[in-house]
Scaffold this motif. Structure first.
Motif, PDB file in Angstrom:
ATOM      1  N   LEU A 407      -5.486  -3.466  10.806  1.00  0.00           N
ATOM      2  CA  LEU A 407      -6.004  -4.497   9.895  1.00  0.00           C
ATOM      3  C   LEU A 407      -6.313  -3.884   8.531  1.00  0.00           C
ATOM      4  N   ALA A 408      -6.915  -2.702   8.546  1.00  0.00           N
ATOM      5  CA  ALA A 408      -7.247  -2.032   7.283  1.00  0.00           C
ATOM      6  C   ALA A 408      -5.971  -1.650   6.539  1.00  0.00           C
ATOM      7  N   ALA A 409      -4.976  -1.143   7.261  1.00  0.00           N
ATOM      8  CA  ALA A 409      -3.715  -0.775   6.611  1.00  0.00           C
ATOM      9  C   ALA A 409      -3.045  -1.999   5.999  1.00  0.00           C
ATOM     10  N   ASP A 433      -9.690  -1.644  -5.283  1.00  0.00           N
ATOM     11  CA  ASP A 433     -10.956  -2.338  -5.064  1.00  0.00           C
ATOM     12  C   ASP A 433     -10.783  -3.772  -4.587  1.00  0.00           C
ATOM     13  N   ARG A 434      -9.540  -4.175  -4.340  1.00  0.00           N
ATOM     14  CA  ARG A 434      -9.338  -5.525  -3.796  1.00  0.00           C
ATOM     15  C   ARG A 434      -9.646  -5.584  -2.304  1.00  0.00           C
ATOM     16  N   PHE A 435      -9.689  -4.430  -1.653  1.00  0.00           N
ATOM     17  CA  PHE A 435      -9.908  -4.420  -0.199  1.00  0.00           C
ATOM     18  C   PHE A 435     -10.685  -3.178   0.203  1.00  0.00           C
ATOM     19  N   ARG A 436     -11.612  -3.343   1.151  1.00  0.00           N
ATOM     20  CA  ARG A 436     -12.314  -2.192   1.724  1.00  0.00           C
ATOM     21  C   ARG A 436     -12.749  -2.529   3.149  1.00  0.00           C
ATOM     22  N   ALA A 437     -12.625  -1.547   4.041  1.00  0.00           N
ATOM     23  CA  ALA A 437     -13.169  -1.658   5.391  1.00  0.00           C
ATOM     24  C   ALA A 437     -14.578  -1.074   5.386  1.00  0.00           C
ATOM     25  N   LEU A 438     -15.523  -1.792   5.965  1.00  0.00           N
ATOM     26  CA  LEU A 438     -16.920  -1.368   5.998  1.00  0.00           C
ATOM     27  C   LEU A 438     -17.389  -1.220   7.443  1.00  0.00           C
ATOM     28  N   CYS A 439     -18.128  -0.147   7.708  1.00  0.00           N
ATOM     29  CA  CYS A 439     -18.615   0.150   9.056  1.00  0.00           C
ATOM     30  C   CYS A 439     -20.136   0.283   9.038  1.00  0.00           C
ATOM     31  N   PRO A 440     -20.802  -0.170  10.098  1.00  0.00           N
ATOM     32  CA  PRO A 440     -22.258  -0.010  10.157  1.00  0.00           C
ATOM     33  C   PRO A 440     -22.712   1.441  10.275  1.00  0.00           C
ATOM     34  N   THR A 441     -21.811   2.316  10.717  1.00  0.00           N
ATOM     35  CA  THR A 441     -22.209   3.703  10.941  1.00  0.00           C
ATOM     36  C   THR A 441     -21.050   4.631  10.593  1.00  0.00           C
ATOM     37  N   ASN A 452     -11.310   6.281   9.227  1.00  0.00           N
ATOM     38  CA  ASN A 452     -10.512   6.789   8.109  1.00  0.00           C
ATOM     39  C   ASN A 452      -9.314   7.592   8.607  1.00  0.00           C
ATOM     40  N   ARG A 453      -9.531   8.422   9.628  1.00  0.00           N
ATOM     41  CA  ARG A 453      -8.428   9.217  10.158  1.00  0.00           C
ATOM     42  C   ARG A 453      -7.366   8.317  10.804  1.00  0.00           C
ATOM     43  N   ARG A 454      -7.811   7.286  11.511  1.00  0.00           N
ATOM     44  CA  ARG A 454      -6.866   6.372  12.152  1.00  0.00           C
ATOM     45  C   ARG A 454      -6.106   5.551  11.115  1.00  0.00           C
ATOM     46  N   ILE A 455      -6.788   5.169  10.032  1.00  0.00           N
ATOM     47  CA  ILE A 455      -6.105   4.428   8.975  1.00  0.00           C
ATOM     48  C   ILE A 455      -5.023   5.295   8.338  1.00  0.00           C
ATOM     49  N   GLU A 456      -5.355   6.562   8.104  1.00  0.00           N
ATOM     50  CA  GLU A 456      -4.354   7.459   7.508  1.00  0.00           C
ATOM     51  C   GLU A 456      -3.140   7.610   8.422  1.00  0.00           C
ATOM     52  N   ARG A 457      -3.375   7.730   9.723  1.00  0.00           N
ATOM     53  CA  ARG A 457      -2.243   7.836  10.646  1.00  0.00           C
ATOM     54  C   ARG A 457      -1.393   6.570  10.623  1.00  0.00           C
ATOM     55  N   GLU A 458      -2.055   5.423  10.489  1.00  0.00           N
ATOM     56  CA  GLU A 458      -1.316   4.162  10.422  1.00  0.00           C
ATOM     57  C   GLU A 458      -0.513   4.064   9.127  1.00  0.00           C
ATOM     58  N   LEU A 459      -1.068   4.554   8.034  1.00  0.00           N
ATOM     59  CA  LEU A 459      -0.339   4.564   6.766  1.00  0.00           C
ATOM     60  C   LEU A 459       0.883   5.469   6.846  1.00  0.00           C
ATOM     61  N   VAL A 460       0.737   6.608   7.546  1.00  0.00           N
ATOM     62  CA  VAL A 460       1.881   7.501   7.760  1.00  0.00           C
ATOM     63  C   VAL A 460       2.942   6.797   8.601  1.00  0.00           C
ATOM     64  N   HIS A 526     -16.634  15.784  -0.615  1.00  0.00           N
ATOM     65  CA  HIS A 526     -16.036  14.458  -0.670  1.00  0.00           C
ATOM     66  C   HIS A 526     -15.543  14.070   0.714  1.00  0.00           C
ATOM     67  N   GLN A 527     -15.134  12.808   0.837  1.00  0.00           N
ATOM     68  CA  GLN A 527     -14.622  12.317   2.112  1.00  0.00           C
ATOM     69  C   GLN A 527     -13.645  11.176   1.844  1.00  0.00           C
ATOM     70  N   PRO A 528     -12.756  10.859   2.807  1.00  0.00           N
ATOM     71  CA  PRO A 528     -11.854   9.713   2.616  1.00  0.00           C
ATOM     72  C   PRO A 528     -12.645   8.416   2.477  1.00  0.00           C
ATOM     73  N   VAL A 529     -12.049   7.411   1.831  1.00  0.00           N
ATOM     74  CA  VAL A 529     -12.815   6.205   1.541  1.00  0.00           C
ATOM     75  C   VAL A 529     -12.007   4.919   1.740  1.00  0.00           C
ATOM     76  N   TYR A 530     -10.983   4.966   2.626  1.00  0.00           N
ATOM     77  CA  TYR A 530     -10.330   3.708   2.996  1.00  0.00           C
ATOM     78  C   TYR A 530     -11.329   2.846   3.760  1.00  0.00           C
ATOM     79  N   ALA A 531     -12.155   3.498   4.543  1.00  0.00           N
ATOM     80  CA  ALA A 531     -13.296   2.857   5.206  1.00  0.00           C
ATOM     81  C   ALA A 531     -14.549   3.585   4.753  1.00  0.00           C
ATOM     82  N   MET A 532     -15.635   2.859   4.626  1.00  0.00           N
ATOM     83  CA  MET A 532     -16.890   3.476   4.192  1.00  0.00           C
ATOM     84  C   MET A 532     -18.034   2.798   4.923  1.00  0.00           C
TER      85      MET A 532
END
Length: 605
Positions: A407-409, A433-441, A452-460, A526-532
């Protein structure tokens, strides 16, 4: 040594710092006073989790963490041990632990911060600015806040402007789209119009990201004031600072340059995103502000509280029920609105609080707006109805079997297409900035780190990024530690683009709309920021938000956290997870223990 303390530590109910602090307190007391050690460990632990103090009456006799091995002392046993201890004092004394008459136990430093902040706020709430010319005030308010369509009986933006013109303290709270920034820039114009000498004004926010957003918002709002006289426009600052930079962090990194002995040279201070300011920083800020200066706090008291200890804006606005009779009459005469229907007549600090009610972003039929209202009200049934069956195009409940990373990808595809097309950098930031995944933790299977790691794998997998390059074009990172030499701050987002010679560079937007490139090797933490995390999203807004719920209830999933996530979305809110989990979270408040509410409204305590 105390067996109960050791058990708390083994069960990870307290940390290393809490255990060592408790043992230090016991040694200072001259023995192994177990109730004293438990109280010291718990207050140390709770301050790190956001509380200012602990309520001994609420904790007495309980089993922390549902432990079968540990039962905390009774209230009588606790009070006897603390009163007999040489390291515990009453309010006003100088001791490591402070115990007040309401059975609240503090670390001395936080009791002192709270006492000083409460006194400063009440003193400023009682101060009135020199009375401006009544005719000039009314004329200025009408010019800057002209009558609008009748969306409400009371124009609260006008009320906020009058408050800022008449008083030394004004607190303006409202949700996204209620016009807080527009209101404050017009307030600054009004103050400049009413004074012979243009006031010295500073704009500040708790983080570099929030300061940059404030600057951008002010630039956008300033275009509507182009018809004002040049001296008035010059009096409105275009730059904002972090609070730490405003106060002047000492070279040692400990303490600030500005304080009671060296106050800020200001006539007006505006603090945006005030809900993010913790107790200690707010206390130090008010001590550094000269007595004659106006203070204007902007924020949304329904949002999450600060990461550090305290919930200052929430405590200030809690129970604000109305204005004193005299002040209601004064406002009514000046803005022509009948304020009598407002409940309450508390006066005092309440006379300084203005709640903006009307959202210019979300109409009456907006699903996001209605969902935010239901969350604030704690109406779980309404939240479920809106997400499960409401005919709102801006609310989406995903299939429970949908993979959040996919969904995030999906939401990131337009951004990576813009990267591939070679779009200008400004357009790339807009696209991201049109889209961001947000997590409670941050932690856990569906926390932002793993997601973030799973999103990157999906993008690959989709061929959108090159798996052979760590710093591939389009990679997005967030700074997690301030670096003043590079002018990069916690929360700043950078996008990786190819520089000269094909070398990757991380590009950051500057407050003036420009772009600054930094080599990856020079980046601070720093850290990845597809999800924050939702905490990290404070002060930001996105066209679409995907909220990814954990698989089971966690302590941080509360009403304030959910409201913050919902209101980050401008045009679409997407939920991934069990609605009933969200409903349970809506029923839970983020309760931070403090005595500030009682200090600010002693008539209620």
């Amino acid at each position: 040594m105390s067996r109960a303390l050791d058990r708390l530590y083994r069960q990870r109910l307290i940390g290393d710092l809490d255990l060592h602090f408790a043992r230090l307190i016991q040694r200072l007391d001259g023995g192994e006073n177990e109730p004293l050690g438990l109280a010291a460990a718990l207050v140390s632990s709770r301050v790190q989790q956001g509380d200012i103090c602990i309520d001994l009456a609420a904790l007495a006799g309980t089993r922390p963490g549902d432990s079968r091995e540990i039962q905390l002392p009774s209230l009588e046993e606790w009070l006897n041990a603390l009163h007999a201890s040489a390291v515990t004092g009453a309010p006003g004394s100088f001791a490591p632990l402070i115990l007040d008459r309401h059975h609240q136990l503090y670390l001395y430093r936080y009791w002192d911060y709270e006492r000083q902040l409460g006194a400063q706020l009440l003193a400023r709430a009682r101060l009135f600015s020199p009375a401006p010319d009544r005719g000039a005030l009314i004329e200025g308010v009408l010019r800057l806040f002209p009558p609008a369509s009748s969306h409400t009986d009371i124009d609260w933006q006008r009320v906020a402007a009058l408050s800022a013109a008449l008083r030394h303290l004004t607190i303006i709270s409202g949700g996204p789209g209620t016009g807080k920034t527009t209101t404050v820039i017009r307030i600054l114009a009004l103050l400049a119009m009413l004074q012979e000498r243009p006031p010295v004004v500073a704009l500040a926010a708790p983080t570099g990201k929030a300061a940059a957003r404030l600057e951008a918002s002010l630039r956008d709002a300033a275009s509507s004031l182009a018809e004002l006289p040049e001296p008035v426009l010059r009096a409105i600052p275009r730059r904002a600072s972090t609070l730490h930079r405003l106060l002047g962090v000492r070279g040692s990194g400990v303490g600030f340059h500005h304080g009671p002995e060296h106050p800020l040279a200001l006539d007006v201070l505006v603090v945006d995103e005030a809900s993010m300011v913790d107790l200690a920083l707010m206390s130090k800020l008010l001590q550094a502000l000269p007595a004659h200066a106006r203070l204007i706090l902007l924020g949304d008291h329904n949002q999450l509280a600060s990461v550090e200890a305290g919930a200052v804006l929430g405590d200030i606005c809690a129970g604000a029920g109305g204005y004193s009779t005299a002040y209601r009459e004064q406002l009514a005469q000046l803005c022509g609105a009948d304020l009598n229907p407002m409940d309450g007549s508390a006066g005092g600090l309440d006379d300084s609080i203005v709640l903006l009610r009307h959202s210019y972003r979300f109409g009456r039929d907006s699903g996001i707006g209605r969902l935010a209202e239901a969350v604030i009200a704690g109406d779980g049934a309404a939240v479920a109805r809106l997400l499960e069956g409401g005919p709102h195009a801006d609310l989406t409940l995903t299939d429970p079997h949908s993979e959040p990373a996919r969904l995030a990808a999906d939401g990131l595809v337009p951004y990576f297409k813009a990267i591939a097309s070679g779009a200008p950098v400004a357009e790339l930031f807009t696209a991201f900035d049109r889209f961001r995944a947000l997590c409670p933790t941050r932690v856990g299977l569906l926390g932002s780190d793993r997601l973030n790691r799973r999103i990157e794998r999906e993008l690959v997998r989709r061929g959108l990024v090159d798996p052979t390059r760590d710093w591939y074009p389009g990679r997005a990172v967030m700074i997690t530690r301030n670096d003043y030499s590079l002018q990069l701050y916690n929360g700043d987002v950078g996008l990786v683009l190819e520089g000269d010679g094909g070398h990757p560079m991380v590009c950051f937007q500057t407050p003036d709309g420009g772009v600054r490139a930094v080599a990856p090797a020079r980046l601070p933490e720093h850290q990845p920021v597809y999800a924050m995390t939702i905490h990290k999203s404070q002060g930001s807004e996105f066209d679409q938000v995907l909220m990814v719920l954990p698989q089971q209830m966690i302590p941080t999933l509360t009403r304030e956290l959910i409201y913050t996530a919902v209101t980050r979305a401008r045009s679409r809110f997407i939920l991934s997870g069990d609605v009933q989990l969200l409903v349970q979270g809506v029923a839970r408040d983020t309760l931070r223990h403090s005595g500030l509410r009682r200090l600010l409204r002693p008539e209620n305590g």
